[in-house]
Structure formats: C-alpha cells, structure tokens
Design an enzyme around this catalytic site. Structure first.
Site, mmCIF file in Angstrom:
data_model
loop_
_atom_site.group_PDB
_atom_site.id
_atom_site.type_symbol
_atom_site.label_atom_id
_atom_site.label_comp_id
_atom_site.label_asym_id
_atom_site.label_seq_id
_atom_site.Cartn_x
_atom_site.Cartn_y
_atom_site.Cartn_z
ATOM 1 C CB ALA A 158 0.609 8.654 -2.164
ATOM 2 C CE LYS A 159 -2.057 -0.465 -0.659
ATOM 3 N NZ LYS A 159 -3.404 -0.402 -1.268
#
Length: 306
Positions: A158-159
């Site tokens: 996940a960014k």
C-alpha cells in the site's frame, strides 16, 4: 519549494490553491491515514501526456482497499479524468500530479471508520528528484541502518503516508552522511528498495530486482522498466538480493515516478562497475524517455493525453 499553481481539485470541485486547507484535528495528520500516488505528466509534441495514469489509479484504489477506505462517489476512471482536468486547468505542459485520499476531520482515536474520506488532486512543476546531473552521472548511496517495514506490520504494497516515516529516516540518514539516497534492507537482511525508489542490479548482462516479498512497493516505473528490458531481449529476474551483491554489481539503478531511471555510481563508497552510468542502464533510460516524450511510438498504451 513548491511553486503554487492556480487550482486544486477537491471532492469534485476546483478550488484556489490557497483554499486547500484541512482542520488541525484531521485524522490523517495524527495517524497517517492517507493513501496517495505520485504521477508524472510529460510534454510531448502532441501536448501534455500523463504516464500510466490508469495503473496509478488502480494502485491508489488497491491501497485504499487494504486500509478499508471506501472511496466515495468517484470511480477510478472519474479520478483519472480529474487528474487530466487539473493539469489542463492549470495550463501546465509537464508536471507532477499528487492525488491523495485521506481520513478527514471527525473523530479522534485509532479506530477510523467514522471519519469522512477526503480526496484532493494537486499538480505542480517538479524537476529531477535526485538532481539534474543524476540521470547522466549517477548518485552515491549508502546501505541504510534503518530496516524496511517487516511483513505483517505495515502493508508494504500500500502506498500509504504512514510507511513514509520509515522512508524519511532512510533519506535523512543518507543525506546527513553525505549521500544522495539510502538503500534499505528487509527484515531478513536482503536488499529491499530506496526511500522512494525501486532498485535494479545488473550482473553479467542479467537484470535482477528484489521481489515484492522484500517489502518493496509494486512500482509502476519498476514494471515499465521490466517490460522494456524484456522487449529488448534482456533477461529479468525477481529474487532476493544479498547486501554484498550490491557492491559487486556491474550496474545499479533506481526507478520511480520521481527518480525515473537514475544510475547508482557507488554504494557505501564502493564504485559500481566503472563508477559511471552503465550501457544497459543507458539503453533503458533512452527507451523509457523516448516513449514518455513522444520520440518513440507509445506501443504499450502508457500515455494518456490531457
């Protein structure tokens, strides 16, 4: 410093740059609960074109899903159109685009599901992330004393803003010690990535890059370079990379939206290859930039014109 543009997109409307404010008790400010993307728009002969816009939007929605953030009202396609709109409205030929989705002002505490979801999209002009000369001459880096986040702690795929506290530690340590960037190892001691870039190693004509299992972000530019390398007939392998392999590589380079394709000329003051940009790195740089600037055909459908 960022040079302001005229407009920012907020929850479906265009607002003035200076009106893009949030409350000091916004959840994301206290708990890091925001997901975002970094996207480049390039100047081409046929006008501004956004690089792999749909893939960036998909990754942002993936990041939000991992953190149980339901993006209200807007689809991936609608937010992609909003990215194009903000570039067009601000009249930019090339720029960096930053969509961000975050938990806003409402309740405090680590249980976040009652907080509203806010969406902003900004853009501004941004040059070479690691310096104007880095693309040609390369950068000097160190292996960081800070380890990348371990599996099943924070999701590395996940960014998300919270992950970048780890990145800040890596970057600050490197810069304060005289390097341009740091390379972090994963929890098992294998090479993972830079503070904001994926890494590639070349040895005997073969390209190697860490697997996503080493807490590396699934980079859009990473995937782009792997595609271009395979098209050119260069073997690409995803595998664990021991720290010492970095020192004896023929070539090393970073990839990322901000860094693009940046050679690494030394690690821990050990010269990589001849200490200059290597031939395979140069070949991939050229192939990459030729597509982005319209010098070569967009044969993979990576450009979305504004």
């Amino acid at each position: 410093m960022i040079t302001p543009t005229e407009k920012i997109w907020r929850n479906g409307e265009l607002i003035n740059w200076n009106d893009a404010n949030v409350h000091v008790l916004t959840h994301a400010l206290h708990y890091g609960s925001s997901v975002f993307e970094g996207i480049r728009c390039y100047e081409t002969a046929t006008g501004p074109a956004v690089f792999r816009l749909n893939e960036h939007m998909r990754r942002m929605f993936d990041s939000a899903k991992i953190y149980r953030m339901d993006i209200p009202r807007f689809t991936q396609a609608e937010l992609a159109d909003a990215c194009r709109e903000i570039v067009r409205v601000n009249g930019l030929k090339s720029c960096y685009i930053r969509p961000v989705v975050f938990r806003g002002y409402g309740e405090m505490g680590v249980f976040p599901l009652q907080n509203p979801i806010e969406i902003y999209i900004c853009c501004w002009e941004w040059g070479k992330y690691l310096g104007a000369e880095a693309i040609d001459k390369g950068v000097d880096v160190c292996v960081s004393s800070w380890t990348r986040i371990a599996p099943n702690t924070l999701p590395a795929m996940a960014k998300v803003a919270a992950n970048y506290m780890n990145s800040q530690l890596i970057k600050m340590e490197a810069v304060l010690n005289g390097y341009s960037e740091g390379i972090a190892l994963d929890a098992s001691g294998y090479a993972s990535e830079g503070s904001g870039e994926n890494i590639f190693l070349i040895r005997d004509g073969v390209i190697y890059t860490p697997t996503l299992g080493t807490s590396a972000l699934p980079g859009i530019t990473r995937d782009t370079v792997m595609t271009l390398a395979r098209e050119a007939g260069i073997e690409v392998k995803e595998q664990a990379i021991p720290r010492e392999w970095l020192y004896i590589a023929d070539e090393l380079f970073f990839t990322g939206t901000a860094a693009e394709v940046t050679p690494i000329r030394s690690v821990d003051k050990i010269a990589i290859g001849s200490g200059t940009r290597g031939p395979i790195t140069a070949k991939l740089q050229t192939a990459f930039m030729d597509i982005l600037t319209g010098k070569a055909a967009d044969r993979f459908g990576w450009l979305t014109h504004v």
